[in-house]
Write a protein that holds these residues in place. Structure first.
Motif, PDB file in Angstrom:
ATOM      1  N   LEU A  61       0.841  -1.194   0.000  1.00  0.00           N
ATOM      2  CA  LEU A  61       0.000   0.000   0.000  1.00  0.00           C
ATOM      3  C   LEU A  61       0.876   1.243   0.000  1.00  0.00           C
ATOM      4  O   LEU A  61       1.838   1.336   0.753  1.00  0.00           O
ATOM      5  N   SER A  62       0.524   2.203  -0.860  1.00  0.00           N
ATOM      6  CA  SER A  62       1.202   3.499  -0.851  1.00  0.00           C
ATOM      7  C   SER A  62       0.164   4.610  -0.955  1.00  0.00           C
ATOM      8  O   SER A  62      -0.881   4.443  -1.577  1.00  0.00           O
ATOM      9  N   VAL A  63       0.457   5.741  -0.319  1.00  0.00           N
ATOM     10  CA  VAL A  63      -0.430   6.900  -0.356  1.00  0.00           C
ATOM     11  C   VAL A  63      -0.151   7.669  -1.634  1.00  0.00           C
ATOM     12  O   VAL A  63       0.997   7.890  -2.011  1.00  0.00           O
ATOM     13  N   GLU A  64      -1.218   8.075  -2.320  1.00  0.00           N
ATOM     14  CA  GLU A  64      -1.123   8.799  -3.602  1.00  0.00           C
ATOM     15  C   GLU A  64      -1.819  10.143  -3.490  1.00  0.00           C
ATOM     16  O   GLU A  64      -2.716  10.446  -4.250  1.00  0.00           O
ATOM     17  N   GLY A  65      -1.437  10.933  -2.508  1.00  0.00           N
ATOM     18  CA  GLY A  65      -2.039  12.249  -2.329  1.00  0.00           C
ATOM     19  C   GLY A  65      -2.982  12.280  -1.145  1.00  0.00           C
ATOM     20  O   GLY A  65      -3.773  11.367  -0.951  1.00  0.00           O
ATOM     21  N   THR A  66      -2.871  13.339  -0.338  1.00  0.00           N
ATOM     22  CA  THR A  66      -3.722  13.476   0.839  1.00  0.00           C
ATOM     23  C   THR A  66      -3.807  14.945   1.238  1.00  0.00           C
ATOM     24  O   THR A  66      -2.900  15.719   0.945  1.00  0.00           O
ATOM     25  N   ASN A  67      -4.890  15.314   1.901  1.00  0.00           N
ATOM     26  CA  ASN A  67      -4.974  16.656   2.472  1.00  0.00           C
ATOM     27  C   ASN A  67      -4.772  16.588   3.991  1.00  0.00           C
ATOM     28  O   ASN A  67      -5.088  17.512   4.710  1.00  0.00           O
ATOM     29  N   GLY A  68      -4.217  15.465   4.438  1.00  0.00           N
ATOM     30  CA  GLY A  68      -3.914  15.265   5.861  1.00  0.00           C
ATOM     31  C   GLY A  68      -2.510  14.717   6.007  1.00  0.00           C
ATOM     32  O   GLY A  68      -1.599  15.094   5.263  1.00  0.00           O
ATOM     33  N   SER A  69      -2.348  13.779   6.930  1.00  0.00           N
ATOM     34  CA  SER A  69      -1.042  13.176   7.199  1.00  0.00           C
ATOM     35  C   SER A  69      -0.790  11.919   6.385  1.00  0.00           C
ATOM     36  O   SER A  69       0.316  11.402   6.394  1.00  0.00           O
ATOM     37  N   GLY A  70      -1.814  11.380   5.735  1.00  0.00           N
ATOM     38  CA  GLY A  70      -1.653  10.163   4.945  1.00  0.00           C
ATOM     39  C   GLY A  70      -1.521   8.917   5.787  1.00  0.00           C
ATOM     40  O   GLY A  70      -0.796   7.995   5.424  1.00  0.00           O
ATOM     41  N   THR A  71      -2.242   8.875   6.900  1.00  0.00           N
ATOM     42  CA  THR A  71      -2.188   7.719   7.792  1.00  0.00           C
ATOM     43  C   THR A  71      -3.145   6.635   7.309  1.00  0.00           C
ATOM     44  O   THR A  71      -4.185   6.379   7.893  1.00  0.00           O
ATOM     45  N   VAL A  72      -2.773   5.996   6.195  1.00  0.00           N
ATOM     46  CA  VAL A  72      -3.594   4.964   5.565  1.00  0.00           C
ATOM     47  C   VAL A  72      -2.920   3.609   5.794  1.00  0.00           C
ATOM     48  O   VAL A  72      -1.708   3.480   5.632  1.00  0.00           O
ATOM     49  N   TYR A  73      -3.710   2.629   6.178  1.00  0.00           N
ATOM     50  CA  TYR A  73      -3.218   1.282   6.457  1.00  0.00           C
ATOM     51  C   TYR A  73      -4.166   0.260   5.845  1.00  0.00           C
ATOM     52  O   TYR A  73      -5.243   0.604   5.373  1.00  0.00           O
ATOM     53  N   PHE A  74      -3.768  -1.015   5.909  1.00  0.00           N
ATOM     54  CA  PHE A  74      -4.669  -2.090   5.507  1.00  0.00           C
ATOM     55  C   PHE A  74      -4.558  -3.235   6.491  1.00  0.00           C
ATOM     56  O   PHE A  74      -3.517  -3.430   7.134  1.00  0.00           O
ATOM     57  N   ASN A  75      -5.645  -3.978   6.616  1.00  0.00           N
ATOM     58  CA  ASN A  75      -5.672  -5.239   7.353  1.00  0.00           C
ATOM     59  C   ASN A  75      -6.086  -6.327   6.373  1.00  0.00           C
ATOM     60  O   ASN A  75      -6.812  -6.053   5.406  1.00  0.00           O
ATOM     61  N   ILE A  76      -5.661  -7.556   6.640  1.00  0.00           N
ATOM     62  CA  ILE A  76      -6.121  -8.712   5.868  1.00  0.00           C
ATOM     63  C   ILE A  76      -6.990  -9.534   6.798  1.00  0.00           C
ATOM     64  O   ILE A  76      -6.541  -9.967   7.868  1.00  0.00           O
ATOM     65  N   LEU A  77      -8.254  -9.732   6.390  1.00  0.00           N
ATOM     66  CA  LEU A  77      -9.222 -10.481   7.175  1.00  0.00           C
ATOM     67  C   LEU A  77      -9.450 -11.839   6.522  1.00  0.00           C
ATOM     68  O   LEU A  77      -9.641 -11.910   5.296  1.00  0.00           O
ATOM     69  N   PRO A  78      -9.458 -12.919   7.298  1.00  0.00           N
ATOM     70  CA  PRO A  78      -9.685 -14.251   6.732  1.00  0.00           C
ATOM     71  C   PRO A  78     -11.162 -14.455   6.389  1.00  0.00           C
ATOM     72  O   PRO A  78     -12.018 -13.660   6.796  1.00  0.00           O
ATOM     73  N   PRO A  79     -11.467 -15.541   5.670  1.00  0.00           N
ATOM     74  CA  PRO A  79     -12.870 -15.830   5.341  1.00  0.00           C
ATOM     75  C   PRO A  79     -13.732 -15.888   6.603  1.00  0.00           C
ATOM     76  O   PRO A  79     -13.331 -16.453   7.619  1.00  0.00           O
ATOM     77  N   GLY A  80     -14.909 -15.254   6.528  1.00  0.00           N
ATOM     78  CA  GLY A  80     -15.872 -15.294   7.626  1.00  0.00           C
ATOM     79  C   GLY A  80     -15.523 -14.414   8.819  1.00  0.00           C
ATOM     80  O   GLY A  80     -16.193 -14.471   9.846  1.00  0.00           O
ATOM     81  N   SER A  81     -14.504 -13.562   8.706  1.00  0.00           N
ATOM     82  CA  SER A  81     -14.077 -12.732   9.826  1.00  0.00           C
ATOM     83  C   SER A  81     -15.138 -11.697  10.191  1.00  0.00           C
ATOM     84  O   SER A  81     -15.793 -11.126   9.323  1.00  0.00           O
ATOM     85  N   ASP A  82     -15.257 -11.436  11.486  1.00  0.00           N
ATOM     86  CA  ASP A  82     -16.140 -10.373  11.961  1.00  0.00           C
ATOM     87  C   ASP A  82     -15.318  -9.136  12.342  1.00  0.00           C
ATOM     88  O   ASP A  82     -15.745  -8.319  13.133  1.00  0.00           O
ATOM     89  N   GLY A  83     -14.126  -9.018  11.768  1.00  0.00           N
ATOM     90  CA  GLY A  83     -13.246  -7.888  12.046  1.00  0.00           C
ATOM     91  C   GLY A  83     -11.858  -8.332  12.482  1.00  0.00           C
ATOM     92  O   GLY A  83     -10.921  -7.545  12.476  1.00  0.00           O
ATOM     93  N   TYR A  84     -11.721  -9.597  12.880  1.00  0.00           N
ATOM     94  CA  TYR A  84     -10.422 -10.141  13.268  1.00  0.00           C
ATOM     95  C   TYR A  84      -9.503 -10.159  12.046  1.00  0.00           C
ATOM     96  O   TYR A  84      -9.892 -10.621  10.978  1.00  0.00           O
TER      97      TYR A  84
END
Length: 132
Positions: A61-84
Motif C-alpha cells: 500500500l502506498s499513499v497517492e495524495g492526501t490533504n492530511g497526514s496520509g495515515t492509511v493502512y490495511f488489514n487482511i481479514l480471513p474468510p468469515g471474519s467479523d473484524g479479526y
C-alpha cells in the motif's frame, strides 16, 4: 417523548458513513493487480478476493495524495471474519507477505487512523495485490 428519544437513539446507532466492497479479479494469465482508490475520514474500502490455503498473498500500500497526514493502512481479514485480522498494517507495516491458512474469500480493508480519520481528511492510495 419516549418515542422521540427512541427515534434519536436509533439514528445515532446507524453507521455514519457508507462503506465500499470491491471484488478483485486478476486479468487472465496474471497473478496480481494494482488498484487505486481513496478514503475519507472514518470510511474504509474492502477489497475481496478468493484464495486457497497454502497460497502466498502479497499486498503493498502506498499513499497517492492526501490533504492530511496520509495515515492509511490495511488489514487482511480471513474468510468469515467479523473484524479479526490475520495481518494488521498499522502494526506490521504497509507491505505484507503471508501464507493463507484456509480456502475462501479474503478481505483487504484499507482505512485511516488518527487525526486523518477523526477530522475527515481524504487520502488517495495505490494497492498492489498478488496471490501465488
Amino acid at each position: 417523548m419516549r418515542h422521540i428519544l427512541l427515534s434519536a437513539l436509533v439514528l445515532f446507532a446507524l453507521p455514519a458513513t457508507a462503506q465500499t466492497t470491491i471484488p478483485v479479479q486478476f486479468e487472465r494469465g496474471t497473478d496480481s493487480a494494482t488498484l487505486s482508490g481513496s478514503i475519507i475520514g472514518d470510511e474504509y474500502t474492502d477489497y475481496v478476493l478468493g484464495a486457497r490455503a497454502g497460497q502466498q498473498m502479497n499486498v503493498g500500500l502506498s499513499v497517492e495524495g492526501t490533504n492530511g497526514s496520509g495515515t492509511v493502512y490495511f488489514n487482511i481479514l480471513p474468510p468469515g471474519s467479523d473484524g479479526y485480522a490475520i495481518y494488521n498494517g498499522s502494526i506490521d507495516g504497509n507491505d505484507a507477505f503471508i501464507e493463507l491458512p484456509e480456502n475462501g474469500d479474503y478481505t483487504i480493508r484499507v482505512y485511516h487512523m488518527g487525526n486523518d480519520r477523526d477530522t475527515g481528511k481524504t487520502s488517495g492510495f495505490r494497492l498492489g495485490v498478488g496471490i501465488k
